[in-house]
Design a protein around this motif. Structure first.
Motif, PDB file in Angstrom:
ATOM      1  N   PHE A  50     -59.743 -33.993-106.733  1.00 37.49           N
ATOM      2  CA  PHE A  50     -59.809 -35.227-105.945  1.00 37.49           C
ATOM      3  C   PHE A  50     -59.000 -35.077-104.666  1.00 37.49           C
ATOM      4  N   ARG A  51     -57.777 -34.562-104.791  1.00 31.89           N
ATOM      5  CA  ARG A  51     -56.924 -34.413-103.603  1.00 31.89           C
ATOM      6  C   ARG A  51     -57.587 -33.523-102.557  1.00 31.89           C
ATOM      7  N   HIS A  52     -58.147 -32.408-103.005  1.00 31.24           N
ATOM      8  CA  HIS A  52     -58.819 -31.478-102.100  1.00 31.24           C
ATOM      9  C   HIS A  52     -60.105 -32.096-101.543  1.00 31.24           C
ATOM     10  N   GLY A  53     -60.904 -32.689-102.434  1.00 30.77           N
ATOM     11  CA  GLY A  53     -62.228 -33.177-102.058  1.00 30.77           C
ATOM     12  C   GLY A  53     -62.231 -34.304-101.056  1.00 30.77           C
ATOM     13  N   LEU A  54     -61.248 -35.197-101.130  1.00 28.76           N
ATOM     14  CA  LEU A  54     -61.221 -36.345-100.210  1.00 28.76           C
ATOM     15  C   LEU A  54     -61.028 -35.932 -98.755  1.00 28.76           C
ATOM     16  N   VAL A  55     -60.393 -34.792 -98.524  1.00 30.88           N
ATOM     17  CA  VAL A  55     -60.137 -34.348 -97.151  1.00 30.88           C
ATOM     18  C   VAL A  55     -61.072 -33.222 -96.717  1.00 30.88           C
ATOM     19  N   THR A  56     -62.013 -32.851 -97.576  1.00 28.89           N
ATOM     20  CA  THR A  56     -62.957 -31.781 -97.258  1.00 28.89           C
ATOM     21  C   THR A  56     -64.188 -32.367 -96.567  1.00 28.89           C
ATOM     22  N   PRO A  57     -64.608 -31.774 -95.442  1.00 29.04           N
ATOM     23  CA  PRO A  57     -65.833 -32.265 -94.782  1.00 29.04           C
ATOM     24  C   PRO A  57     -67.053 -32.111 -95.690  1.00 29.04           C
ATOM     25  N   LEU A  58     -68.086 -32.896 -95.427  1.00 23.80           N
ATOM     26  CA  LEU A  58     -69.275 -32.889 -96.277  1.00 23.80           C
ATOM     27  C   LEU A  58     -69.996 -31.544 -96.302  1.00 23.80           C
ATOM     28  N   ASP A  59     -69.781 -30.713 -95.320  1.00 21.88           N
ATOM     29  CA  ASP A  59     -70.411 -29.397 -95.342  1.00 21.88           C
ATOM     30  C   ASP A  59     -69.520 -28.347 -96.009  1.00 21.88           C
ATOM     31  N   GLY A  60     -68.381 -28.780 -96.538  1.00 23.74           N
ATOM     32  CA  GLY A  60     -67.460 -27.869 -97.212  1.00 23.74           C
ATOM     33  C   GLY A  60     -67.609 -27.933 -98.722  1.00 23.74           C
ATOM     34  N   ALA A  61     -67.351 -26.811 -99.375  1.00 24.96           N
ATOM     35  CA  ALA A  61     -67.421 -26.758-100.836  1.00 24.96           C
ATOM     36  C   ALA A  61     -66.364 -27.678-101.438  1.00 24.96           C
ATOM     37  N   GLY A  62     -66.757 -28.438-102.442  1.00 29.29           N
ATOM     38  CA  GLY A  62     -65.812 -29.283-103.162  1.00 29.29           C
ATOM     39  C   GLY A  62     -65.529 -30.632-102.545  1.00 29.29           C
ATOM     40  N   TRP A  63     -66.342 -31.055-101.562  1.00 29.56           N
ATOM     41  CA  TRP A  63     -66.100 -32.380-100.966  1.00 29.56           C
ATOM     42  C   TRP A  63     -66.260 -33.460-102.038  1.00 29.56           C
ATOM     43  N   ARG A  64     -65.605 -34.571-101.806  1.00 23.97           N
ATOM     44  CA  ARG A  64     -65.691 -35.723-102.705  1.00 23.97           C
ATOM     45  C   ARG A  64     -65.375 -36.978-101.911  1.00 23.97           C
ATOM     46  N   ARG A  65     -66.082 -38.063-102.226  1.00 22.87           N
ATOM     47  CA  ARG A  65     -65.789 -39.364-101.628  1.00 22.87           C
ATOM     48  C   ARG A  65     -65.614 -40.358-102.757  1.00 22.87           C
ATOM     49  N   LEU A  66     -64.676 -41.275-102.599  1.00 27.37           N
ATOM     50  CA  LEU A  66     -64.273 -42.188-103.657  1.00 27.37           C
ATOM     51  C   LEU A  66     -64.155 -43.596-103.096  1.00 27.37           C
ATOM     52  N   TRP A  67     -64.656 -44.565-103.866  1.00 27.43           N
ATOM     53  CA  TRP A  67     -64.504 -45.979-103.523  1.00 27.43           C
ATOM     54  C   TRP A  67     -63.795 -46.671-104.674  1.00 27.43           C
ATOM     55  N   LEU A  68     -62.921 -47.598-104.321  1.00 27.03           N
ATOM     56  CA  LEU A  68     -62.156 -48.355-105.304  1.00 27.03           C
ATOM     57  C   LEU A  68     -62.572 -49.820-105.261  1.00 27.03           C
ATOM     58  N   ALA A  69     -62.740 -50.403-106.426  1.00 20.57           N
ATOM     59  CA  ALA A  69     -62.975 -51.845-106.545  1.00 20.57           C
ATOM     60  C   ALA A  69     -61.610 -52.478-106.766  1.00 20.57           C
ATOM     61  N   MET A  70     -61.176 -53.275-105.816  1.00 16.59           N
ATOM     62  CA  MET A  70     -59.833 -53.832-105.847  1.00 16.59           C
ATOM     63  C   MET A  70     -59.867 -55.323-106.153  1.00 16.59           C
ATOM     64  N   ASP A  71     -59.124 -55.691-107.193  1.00 14.10           N
ATOM     65  CA  ASP A  71     -58.903 -57.097-107.539  1.00 14.10           C
ATOM     66  C   ASP A  71     -57.467 -57.379-107.112  1.00 14.10           C
ATOM     67  N   GLY A  72     -57.310 -57.777-105.852  1.00 18.76           N
ATOM     68  CA  GLY A  72     -55.961 -57.876-105.282  1.00 18.76           C
ATOM     69  C   GLY A  72     -55.402 -56.464-105.120  1.00 18.76           C
ATOM     70  N   GLN A  73     -54.273 -56.205-105.756  1.00 22.34           N
ATOM     71  CA  GLN A  73     -53.658 -54.874-105.706  1.00 22.34           C
ATOM     72  C   GLN A  73     -54.037 -54.009-106.903  1.00 22.34           C
ATOM     73  N   ARG A  74     -54.820 -54.555-107.819  1.00 21.80           N
ATOM     74  CA  ARG A  74     -55.192 -53.846-109.059  1.00 21.80           C
ATOM     75  C   ARG A  74     -56.560 -53.197-108.914  1.00 21.80           C
ATOM     76  N   ILE A  75     -56.663 -51.931-109.333  1.00 17.98           N
ATOM     77  CA  ILE A  75     -57.950 -51.235-109.333  1.00 17.98           C
ATOM     78  C   ILE A  75     -58.752 -51.720-110.533  1.00 17.98           C
ATOM     79  N   ALA A  76     -59.940 -52.249-110.264  1.00 23.00           N
ATOM     80  CA  ALA A  76     -60.797 -52.784-111.320  1.00 23.00           C
ATOM     81  C   ALA A  76     -61.971 -51.868-111.639  1.00 23.00           C
ATOM     82  N   GLY A  77     -62.173 -50.846-110.813  1.00 25.09           N
ATOM     83  CA  GLY A  77     -63.258 -49.903-111.032  1.00 25.09           C
ATOM     84  C   GLY A  77     -63.301 -48.893-109.904  1.00 25.09           C
ATOM     85  N   HIS A  78     -64.157 -47.904-110.080  1.00 26.29           N
ATOM     86  CA  HIS A  78     -64.287 -46.866-109.058  1.00 26.29           C
ATOM     87  C   HIS A  78     -65.668 -46.227-109.151  1.00 26.29           C
ATOM     88  N   VAL A  79     -66.049 -45.588-108.072  1.00 28.99           N
ATOM     89  CA  VAL A  79     -67.242 -44.741-108.064  1.00 28.99           C
ATOM     90  C   VAL A  79     -66.934 -43.584-107.120  1.00 28.99           C
TER      91      VAL A  79
END
Length: 182
Positions: free
Chosen positions: A52-81
């Motif tokens: 995750f740490r590597h993938g979030l900063v990797t460009p989409l044309d790079g091996a191991g890229w990853r993008r993450l979205w958080l569902a936030m209920d205030g300051q609490r994470i309620a889900g992710h994709v």
């Protein structure tokens, strides 16, 4: 309950990993397993944290890229994709999906909203045609959600895992992306 979905930043990862470890305590509790790991030691692996740490900063044309979205209920994470690169070089036109919804936020449409967020982003990216996922075959609530969104089962391996004395199958599903003509 007002839940906002937003892209995750590298600074969010420490709280995201804490959320995942809490979320994994529900793996197989009062329902089917949703991750292929024993109930007694369901914990987010350190090596996956690094991806995750590597993938979030990797460009989409790079091996191991990853993008993450958080569902936030205030300051609490309620889900992710998350969406990530497939490891096979010849499959760069496909991506893998992972997601989860906290027990307190289930059955209120959040899973569908998370899928929509990921699919909208994927449709806007050139060069991608498919979203794939893998789900434990016993996890019928998740499989039903994916089918409702439009994912189609493309295969299944029975007895893929042996966890807590139980043979478990793995179901493969895919969604064809539809781009807006521009």
């Amino acid at each position: 309950m007002h839940i906002a979905i937003r892209p995750a930043l590298p600074a969010d990862l420490t709280s995201f990993f804490a959320y995942l470890n809490e979320h994994l305590k529900d793996n197989g509790r009062d329902g089917p397993l949703f991750q292929p790991m024993p109930r007694a030691c369901s914990q987010f692996p350190v090596e996956k944290q690094a991806s995750f740490r590597h993938g979030l900063v990797t460009p989409l044309d790079g091996a191991g890229w990853r993008r993450l979205w958080l569902a936030m209920d205030g300051q609490r994470i309620a889900g992710h994709v998350d969406l990530r690169a497939r490891p096979e070089a010849a499959a760069r036109h496909r991506m893998l999906l992972g997601m989860g919804v906290d027990r307190a936020a289930r059955r209120c449409g959040l899973g569908m909203r998370l899928l929509e967020t990921a699919a909208q982003w994927a449709n806007a990216q050139p060069g991608f045609d498919w979203i794939d996922l893998e789900v434990l075959s016993v996890n019928e609530p998740a499989r039903a959600l994916y089918r409702k969104y439009g994912f189609v089962q493309t295969g299944e391996i029975g007895d893929m895992f042996r966890i807590d004395g139980e043979g478990l199958g793995y179901t493969f599903m895919s969604l064809r992306l539809h781009r807006q003509a521009g």
